[in-house]
Write an enzyme that holds these catalytic residues in place. Structure first.
Site, PDB file in Angstrom:
ATOM      1  N   CYS A   1       8.174   7.329  10.448  1.00 57.98           N
ATOM      2  CA  CYS A   1       8.098   8.579   9.655  1.00 57.98           C
ATOM      3  C   CYS A   1       9.478   9.190   9.461  1.00 57.98           C
ATOM      4  CB  CYS A   1       7.257   9.616  10.375  1.00 57.98           C
ATOM      5  SG  CYS A   1       5.788   8.940  11.083  1.00 57.98           S
TER       6      CYS A   1
ATOM      7  N   THR B   1       5.013  -1.962   8.328  1.00 58.36           N
ATOM      8  CA  THR B   1       5.178  -2.577   7.003  1.00 58.36           C
ATOM      9  C   THR B   1       6.645  -2.579   6.555  1.00 58.36           C
ATOM     10  OG1 THR B   1       4.616  -0.442   6.041  1.00 58.36           O
ATOM     11  CG2 THR B   1       2.863  -2.068   6.140  1.00 58.36           C
TER      12      THR B   1
ATOM     13  N   GLY C   1      -0.053   6.282   2.499  1.00 55.26           N
ATOM     14  CA  GLY C   1       0.570   7.309   3.340  1.00 55.26           C
ATOM     15  C   GLY C   1      -0.050   7.274   4.722  1.00 55.26           C
ATOM     16  N   LEU C   2       0.094   8.356   5.442  1.00 55.72           N
ATOM     17  CA  LEU C   2      -0.477   8.395   6.797  1.00 55.72           C
ATOM     18  C   LEU C   2      -1.672   9.339   6.799  1.00 55.72           C
ATOM     19  CD1 LEU C   2       2.960   8.435   8.581  1.00 55.72           C
ATOM     20  CD2 LEU C   2       1.315   6.553   8.594  1.00 55.72           C
TER      21      LEU C   2
ATOM     22  N   ASN D   1       4.160   5.792  16.112  1.00 60.69           N
ATOM     23  CA  ASN D   1       4.719   5.237  14.878  1.00 60.69           C
ATOM     24  C   ASN D   1       6.031   5.963  14.562  1.00 60.69           C
ATOM     25  OD1 ASN D   1       5.243   4.379  12.297  1.00 60.69           O
ATOM     26  ND2 ASN D   1       3.417   5.297  11.379  1.00 60.69           N
TER      27      ASN D   1
ATOM     28  N   GLY E   1       1.970  -8.379  12.023  1.00 58.85           N
ATOM     29  CA  GLY E   1       2.655  -8.552  10.745  1.00 58.85           C
ATOM     30  C   GLY E   1       2.261  -9.895  10.162  1.00 58.85           C
TER      31      GLY E   1
ATOM     32  N   ASN F   1       0.834  -1.208   0.000  1.00 60.84           N
ATOM     33  CA  ASN F   1       0.000   0.000   0.000  1.00 60.84           C
ATOM     34  C   ASN F   1       0.860   1.246   0.000  1.00 60.84           C
ATOM     35  OD1 ASN F   1      -0.346   1.848   2.571  1.00 60.84           O
ATOM     36  ND2 ASN F   1       0.132  -0.212   3.350  1.00 60.84           N
TER      37      ASN F   1
ATOM     38  N   LYS G   1       5.804   1.920  18.242  1.00 65.41           N
ATOM     39  CA  LYS G   1       5.546   1.036  17.094  1.00 65.41           C
ATOM     40  C   LYS G   1       6.771   1.034  16.179  1.00 65.41           C
ATOM     41  CE  LYS G   1       2.772  -0.801  13.738  1.00 65.41           C
ATOM     42  NZ  LYS G   1       1.532  -0.306  13.189  1.00 65.41           N
TER      43      LYS G   1
ATOM     44  N   GLY H   1       0.692  -8.324   5.201  1.00 64.15           N
ATOM     45  CA  GLY H   1      -0.132  -9.497   4.911  1.00 64.15           C
ATOM     46  C   GLY H   1       0.632 -10.783   5.165  1.00 64.15           C
TER      47      GLY H   1
HETATM   48  C1  FMN Z   1      -3.502   0.258   4.492  1.00 63.73           C
HETATM   49  C2  FMN Z   1      -2.583   0.269   5.690  1.00 63.73           C
HETATM   50  C3  FMN Z   1      -2.436   1.439   6.445  1.00 63.73           C
HETATM   51  C4  FMN Z   1      -1.579   1.480   7.556  1.00 63.73           C
HETATM   52  N1  FMN Z   1      -1.449   2.641   8.295  1.00 63.73           N
HETATM   53  C5  FMN Z   1      -0.653   2.664   9.405  1.00 63.73           C
HETATM   54  C6  FMN Z   1      -0.568   3.829  10.220  1.00 63.73           C
HETATM   55  O1  FMN Z   1      -1.207   4.852   9.973  1.00 63.73           O
HETATM   56  N2  FMN Z   1       0.253   3.797  11.304  1.00 63.73           N
HETATM   57  C7  FMN Z   1       0.977   2.678  11.655  1.00 63.73           C
HETATM   58  O2  FMN Z   1       1.695   2.682  12.667  1.00 63.73           O
HETATM   59  N3  FMN Z   1       0.896   1.547  10.886  1.00 63.73           N
HETATM   60  C8  FMN Z   1       0.098   1.531   9.798  1.00 63.73           C
HETATM   61  N4  FMN Z   1       0.010   0.365   9.033  1.00 63.73           N
HETATM   62  C9  FMN Z   1       0.812  -0.821   9.419  1.00 63.73           C
HETATM   63  C10 FMN Z   1      -0.032  -1.878  10.156  1.00 63.73           C
HETATM   64  O3  FMN Z   1      -0.548  -1.341  11.356  1.00 63.73           O
HETATM   65  C11 FMN Z   1       0.808  -3.135  10.492  1.00 63.73           C
HETATM   66  O4  FMN Z   1       1.861  -2.787  11.369  1.00 63.73           O
HETATM   67  C12 FMN Z   1       1.422  -3.782   9.246  1.00 63.73           C
HETATM   68  O5  FMN Z   1       0.543  -3.671   8.139  1.00 63.73           O
HETATM   69  C13 FMN Z   1       1.775  -5.250   9.454  1.00 63.73           C
HETATM   70  O6  FMN Z   1       0.637  -6.003   9.845  1.00 63.73           O
HETATM   71  P1  FMN Z   1      -0.314  -6.800   8.804  1.00 63.73           P
HETATM   72  O7  FMN Z   1       0.570  -7.673   7.969  1.00 63.73           O
HETATM   73  O8  FMN Z   1      -1.264  -7.555   9.688  1.00 63.73           O
HETATM   74  O9  FMN Z   1      -1.017  -5.762   7.964  1.00 63.73           O
HETATM   75  C14 FMN Z   1      -0.854   0.311   7.914  1.00 63.73           C
HETATM   76  C15 FMN Z   1      -1.013  -0.871   7.158  1.00 63.73           C
HETATM   77  C16 FMN Z   1      -1.859  -0.898   6.060  1.00 63.73           C
HETATM   78  C17 FMN Z   1      -1.992  -2.191   5.273  1.00 63.73           C
END
Ligand code: FMN
Length: 239
Positions: free
Chosen positions: A65, A128, A6-7, A62, A178, A3, A100, A152
């Site tokens: 950044c 990610t 962004g934030l 987080n 994760g 993805n 985080k 994912g």
């Molecule tokens: C669409 C999307 C948006 C995300 N936005 C944030 C965010 O704003 N802040 C943050 O700390 N992590 C964000 N993440 C990271 C997730 O919280 C998580 O740490 C990461 O995706 C790994 O877990 P997963 O494999 O279960 O998705 C985002 C992940 C995705 C897929």
């Protein structure tokens, strides 16, 4: 998935004015606020303001950044800057602070330890990974940003390894995430040292991923002879 959203968010005041009341209508427990910043000052300002909100149970910081005033490297890539963010946020809030962590580093244990030493109440990981795909027809990156956040089921082994390394390095609680998409993944994360487990991308594949994981958890616990989930936390760690 990869993805590049962004934030994106409506901003601090709009989140407090509009998003929190909407959440309160459907979710009747404290929520976690995930904070991003491009400078220490931004982290401090946002944390201090959210500290005043009763409905927020804890702050998740987080550190993926870029530090725009400090060379552009992400705050989470060096123990010193991760510790600086931790200390800055801890100084302006009485709420628990969960750092985080970014997986795009060589020594996750050192960063986890630096956050603990700077006063973090817990850590969560992994954010990610940096990923990329190229379209064979256009021969250009699939994502307009070229690279994006990779998450994912494919990242689960990397996430598990990093949770294991971080949990081995600290005494504070670890939230593992994760690639988690099944009850078995949850137990594996807990064996690696997680006291709680988060689910991200799986919710985008199946909006009922979390209830499904919760529903199947008791049967999976039975299969592996687990009576109490707390008993598995850190079970795979040495010592
Ligand atoms: C669409 C999307 C948006 C995300 N936005 C944030 C965010 O704003 N802040 C943050 O700390 N992590 C964000 N993440 C990271 C997730 O919280 C998580 O740490 C990461 O995706 C790994 O877990 P997963 O494999 O279960 O998705 C985002 C992940 C995705 C897929």
């Amino acid at each position: 998935m990869i993805n590049a959203v962004g934030l994106q968010n409506p901003g601090l005041e709009a989140t407090i004015r509009e998003e929190l009341p909407k959440l309160r209508k459907v979710f009747h427990k404290p929520v976690m606020a995930n904070i991003s910043g491009f400078s220490i000052e931004e982290y401090r300002t946002v944390a201090a303001r959210l500290d005043q909100e009763d409905g927020i149970g804890w702050l998740e910081i987080n550190v993926s950044c870029p530090n725009v005033h400090g060379g552009g490297m992400s705050f989470g890539t060096s123990p010193a800057s991760a510790a600086e963010v931790t200390a800055a946020v801890k100084a302006v809030t009485t709420k628990p602070v969960i750092m985080k962590l970014s997986p795009n580093v060589t020594d996750i244990a050192a960063i986890a330890k630096a956050c603990e030493d700077a006063g973090a109440d817990g850590i969560s990981l992994i954010n990610t990974l940096l990923g990329m795909r190229i379209d064979l027809k256009t021969r250009r990156p699939v994502i307009a940003n070229k690279m994006g956040g990779f998450s994912g089921p494919a990242i689960f082994p990397v996430a598990l390894r990093m949770v294991y390394q971080a949990a081995s390095a600290v005494k504070i609680p670890v939230i593992g995430m994760g690639g988690v998409s099944t009850a078995e993944d949850v137990i594996e994360m807990m064996l690696a040292g997680a006291t709680a487990v988060g689910v991200g991308a799986a919710n985008l594949i199946d909006p009922f991923a979390c209830p499904r994981i919760l529903d199947t958890l008791p049967a999976v616990m039975d299969r592996y002879g687990i009576e109490n989930l707390n008993s598995v936390i850190g079970g795979a760690l040495d010592g």
